[in-house]
Design an enzyme around this catalytic site. Structure first.
Site, PDB file in Angstrom:
ATOM      1  N   LYS A 176       0.857  -1.200   0.000  1.00 38.53           N
ATOM      2  CA  LYS A 176       0.000   0.000   0.000  1.00 38.53           C
ATOM      3  C   LYS A 176       0.885   1.241   0.000  1.00 38.53           C
ATOM      4  CE  LYS A 176      -1.905   3.046   2.689  1.00 38.53           C
ATOM      5  NZ  LYS A 176      -1.928   4.219   1.810  1.00 38.53           N
ATOM      6  N   GLU A 251       9.612   1.551  10.874  1.00 39.79           N
ATOM      7  CA  GLU A 251      10.663   2.537  10.574  1.00 39.79           C
ATOM      8  C   GLU A 251       9.982   3.888  10.672  1.00 39.79           C
ATOM      9  OE1 GLU A 251      13.690   1.724  10.184  1.00 39.79           O
ATOM     10  OE2 GLU A 251      13.658  -0.361   9.539  1.00 39.79           O
TER      11      GLU A 251
HETATM   12  P1  NAP Z   1       2.234   8.555   7.611  1.00 39.76           P
HETATM   13  O1  NAP Z   1       1.203   9.578   7.611  1.00 39.76           O
HETATM   14  O2  NAP Z   1       2.479   7.784   8.846  1.00 39.76           O
HETATM   15  O3  NAP Z   1       1.869   7.586   6.398  1.00 39.76           O
HETATM   16  C1  NAP Z   1       2.660   6.488   6.041  1.00 39.76           C
HETATM   17  C2  NAP Z   1       1.787   5.446   5.379  1.00 39.76           C
HETATM   18  O4  NAP Z   1       0.849   4.953   6.330  1.00 39.76           O
HETATM   19  C3  NAP Z   1       0.954   5.973   4.215  1.00 39.76           C
HETATM   20  O5  NAP Z   1       0.818   4.974   3.241  1.00 39.76           O
HETATM   21  C4  NAP Z   1      -0.368   6.256   4.888  1.00 39.76           C
HETATM   22  O6  NAP Z   1      -1.460   6.323   4.001  1.00 39.76           O
HETATM   23  C5  NAP Z   1      -0.469   5.080   5.822  1.00 39.76           C
HETATM   24  N1  NAP Z   1      -1.362   5.253   6.956  1.00 39.76           N
HETATM   25  C6  NAP Z   1      -1.777   6.401   7.539  1.00 39.76           C
HETATM   26  N2  NAP Z   1      -2.615   6.123   8.574  1.00 39.76           N
HETATM   27  C7  NAP Z   1      -2.723   4.779   8.637  1.00 39.76           C
HETATM   28  C8  NAP Z   1      -3.431   3.878   9.481  1.00 39.76           C
HETATM   29  N3  NAP Z   1      -4.188   4.301  10.474  1.00 39.76           N
HETATM   30  N4  NAP Z   1      -3.320   2.558   9.264  1.00 39.76           N
HETATM   31  C9  NAP Z   1      -2.528   2.092   8.279  1.00 39.76           C
HETATM   32  N5  NAP Z   1      -1.851   2.896   7.422  1.00 39.76           N
HETATM   33  C10 NAP Z   1      -1.922   4.224   7.608  1.00 39.76           C
HETATM   34  O7  NAP Z   1       3.653   9.131   7.225  1.00 39.76           O
HETATM   35  P2  NAP Z   1       3.991  10.137   6.050  1.00 39.76           P
HETATM   36  O8  NAP Z   1       3.548  11.492   6.465  1.00 39.76           O
HETATM   37  O9  NAP Z   1       3.504   9.588   4.767  1.00 39.76           O
HETATM   38  O10 NAP Z   1       5.583  10.019   6.029  1.00 39.76           O
HETATM   39  C11 NAP Z   1       6.399  10.818   6.768  1.00 39.76           C
HETATM   40  C12 NAP Z   1       6.928  10.097   7.982  1.00 39.76           C
HETATM   41  O11 NAP Z   1       7.620   8.899   7.623  1.00 39.76           O
HETATM   42  C13 NAP Z   1       7.940  10.912   8.739  1.00 39.76           C
HETATM   43  O12 NAP Z   1       7.674  10.880  10.107  1.00 39.76           O
HETATM   44  C14 NAP Z   1       9.250  10.227   8.441  1.00 39.76           C
HETATM   45  O13 NAP Z   1      10.254  10.437   9.360  1.00 39.76           O
HETATM   46  C15 NAP Z   1       8.856   8.812   8.330  1.00 39.76           C
HETATM   47  N6  NAP Z   1       9.844   8.063   7.570  1.00 39.76           N
HETATM   48  C16 NAP Z   1      10.627   7.160   8.234  1.00 39.76           C
HETATM   49  C17 NAP Z   1      11.592   6.443   7.556  1.00 39.76           C
HETATM   50  C18 NAP Z   1      12.464   5.445   8.247  1.00 39.76           C
HETATM   51  O14 NAP Z   1      13.078   4.626   7.561  1.00 39.76           O
HETATM   52  N7  NAP Z   1      12.525   5.440   9.555  1.00 39.76           N
HETATM   53  C19 NAP Z   1      11.748   6.635   6.189  1.00 39.76           C
HETATM   54  C20 NAP Z   1      10.939   7.574   5.554  1.00 39.76           C
HETATM   55  C21 NAP Z   1       9.977   8.264   6.254  1.00 39.76           C
HETATM   56  P3  NAP Z   1      -1.889   7.764   3.390  1.00 39.76           P
HETATM   57  O15 NAP Z   1      -0.799   8.178   2.503  1.00 39.76           O
HETATM   58  O16 NAP Z   1      -3.145   7.519   2.700  1.00 39.76           O
HETATM   59  O17 NAP Z   1      -2.043   8.684   4.575  1.00 39.76           O
END
Ligand code: NAP
Length: 482
Positions: A176, A251
């Protein structure tokens, strides 16, 4: 550029969402809608799980490890053959410079498949000496159906950190992608069909986190969630997944320190600090967003950083000369600008950038690269993940204070250390609470080197042989020989 309508890939077939719903994909550099993708319902998630389970006990489960590895390798080769097209999609939906997509990230995604393909037939069990007369051995088996849920910042690469080891170890996958950036995951799905993956081995379902993502995490037919995203989302996923006791790897976010000692090669450190925060527009989990600078060189160093930063101008992401692209969405740009306002209010000194930028089109979510000096550890921009091109410079007086300030965060994803003193470098590396420490470099990755978090940056490791462990489970077999 209009890409048109895109469907879900379930069981080897492309289909609309069961309820006909779609969602738009926006190019953040032009603000145009470039595609409509299906928005998967709970019924679609059920169908994807059924297809993935059927594949597990069907032709995929019957393939030998070596044959499986060959298919994963083929997928990596095919992705590399299509690198121009896939990189273009990555840039169109994310806004990142085409040089980053074309020459770094999509090639790394392909390499990840090639690397894990090699592990497919090299992971075996043990024979265990036990008391009594018995033959005891272990089998390393796939976990089952793995759901990979990924964010929008490195859409295909972060997907591949999960999909490649999952497939190589014999699992089936439901991928996804983030709502903002679904196009390259869908392109990968087509490549998997083209190279001959059996139906249901790789399913790609697009849809919102709240509906599609939630349905995935709740689903009893899924055995593991491999998630990259925000720390708060990760906590929610962990809570929900507890109901069905899924395996999970998380992650999550970061607020990584990049520590510059007075004895460092300062020009190299300036380059490292700017790449550390401005690569990928700062939308990088491991971004070196806290610059910790030795007080003895603070003014000189910040002066050099500010000068270099002012020369970095955002441009058209599709132009090969562009080094700073568009922020991924309007909401993200607003969030970053809000942090700039907070930093000003709390007493940070703005030494470069700080505003929205215009590349001459009057369109797109562009932002000047931004540097704040005189930041104290208590300020909001020193504590919260901004996920944008904003650097917060904090000073320190000695090694102990540098380490204490570096570790003064709930996160622990990565850290950088700049010094010519080898003893100091290793000492500081050993004291930092971070999953990756870079010494005299920053933001470098290799498929063979494990990556993941300490503390609230998550758990589990991606890449390298460590990742293999998270996509297998161990079965112990006892044979009575008495
Ligand atoms: P996010 O809002 O947590 O979304 C990540 C993924 O999860 C998206 O596909 C999102 O779908 C989905 N999602 C959201 N709510 C969910 C739920 N309740 N149940 C299941 N899936 C759900 O994060 P983001 O804003 O896209 O990404 C930024 C974050 O990722 C930052 O905090 C960054 O630091 C972190 N990150 C970490 C790493 C690492 O390796 N540690 C690498 C890259 C990024 P939608 O897109 O439809 O909301």
């Amino acid at each position: 550029m209009l890409i048109g309508k895109k469907q879900l890939l379930i069981g080897g077939e492309w289909r609309d969402a069961s309820n006909g719903q779609t969602m738009p994909v926006i190019n953040p550099a032009t603000e145009d809608v470039i595609a409509e993708v299906a928005s998967a319902s709970r019924e679609d998630v059920d169908a994807a799980v059924a297809a993935a389970r059927a594949a597990l006990s069907g032709p995929w489960g019957k393939l030998s490890a070596r044959e499986r590895g060959r298919l994963v390798y083929k997928l990596g080769e095919r992705l590399m053959e299509q690198v121009d097209e896939v990189a273009r999609l990555e840039t169109l939906h994310n806004g990142k410079p085409i040089t980053e997509s074309r020459h770094i990230e999509i090639p790394m995604a392909a390499e990840c498949l090639l690397y894990f393909a090699g592990w497919a037939d090299k992971v075996g069990g043990d024979t265990i000496p036990v008391k009594g007369t018995a033959l005891v051995y272990t089998l390393r088996e796939p976990v089952g159906v793995v759901a990979a849920i990924v964010p929008w910042n490195f859409p295909l690469l972060l997907a591949m950190w999960k999909v490649a080891p999952a497939l190589a170890m014999g699992n089936t996958v439901i991928l996804k992608p983030a709502s903002q950036t679904p196009l390259t995951a869908l392109a990968l799905g087509q490549l998997a069909i083209d190279v001959g993956f059996p139906p249901g081995v790789l399913n790609v379902i697009t849809g919102s986190g709240g509906t599609t993502g939630q349905a995935i995490v709740e689903h009893p037919g899924i055995d593991k969630i491999a998630f990259t995203g925000d720390t708060s989302t990760g906590k929610g996923i962990m809570r929900t997944a507890a109901e069905t006791l899924k395996h999970i790897t998380l992650e999550l976010g970061g607020k990584s320190p990049n520590i510059v000692f007075a004895d460092a090669d300062l020009d190299a450190a300036v380059r490292g600090a700017t790449v550390g925060i401005f690569y990928g527009k700062g939308e990088v989990c491991a971004a070196g967003s806290r610059l910790l600078v030795d007080k003895a060189i603070k003014d000189q160093f910040i002066g050099k950083i500010a000068e270099r930063t002012r020369k970095m101008v955002p441009g058209d992401p599709l132009d090969p000369k562009t080094r700073l692209g568009a922020i991924s969405s309007k909401a993200q740009l607003e969030r970053v600008l809000n942090y700039v306002d907070i930093a000003k209010r709390e007493g940070g000194s703005l030494v470069a950038g700080g505003s929205r930028a215009d590349i001459g089109t009057g369109k797109g979510y562009f932002m000047q690269p931004t540097v704040f000096a005189d930041v104290t550890p208590a300020m909001t921009i020193a504590r919260e993940e901004i996920f944008g091109p904003v650097l917060a410079a904090i000073d320190f007086v000695d090694v102990d204070e540098a380490i204490a300030r570096a570790n003064d965060t709930m996160y622990g994803l990565a850290a950088g250390v700049w010094t010519r003193d080898i003893k100091k470098a290793h000492y500081v590396a050993s004291k930092l609470q971070a999953g990756t420490v870079w010494v005299n470099t920053y933001n470098v990755y290799d498929t063979a080197a494990p990556f993941g978090g300490y503390k609230q940056s998550g758990f589990g490791r991606e890449m390298g042989r460590h990742a293999v462990d998270y996509y297998t489970q161990t079965k112990t077999v006892w044979v009575d020989l008495s």
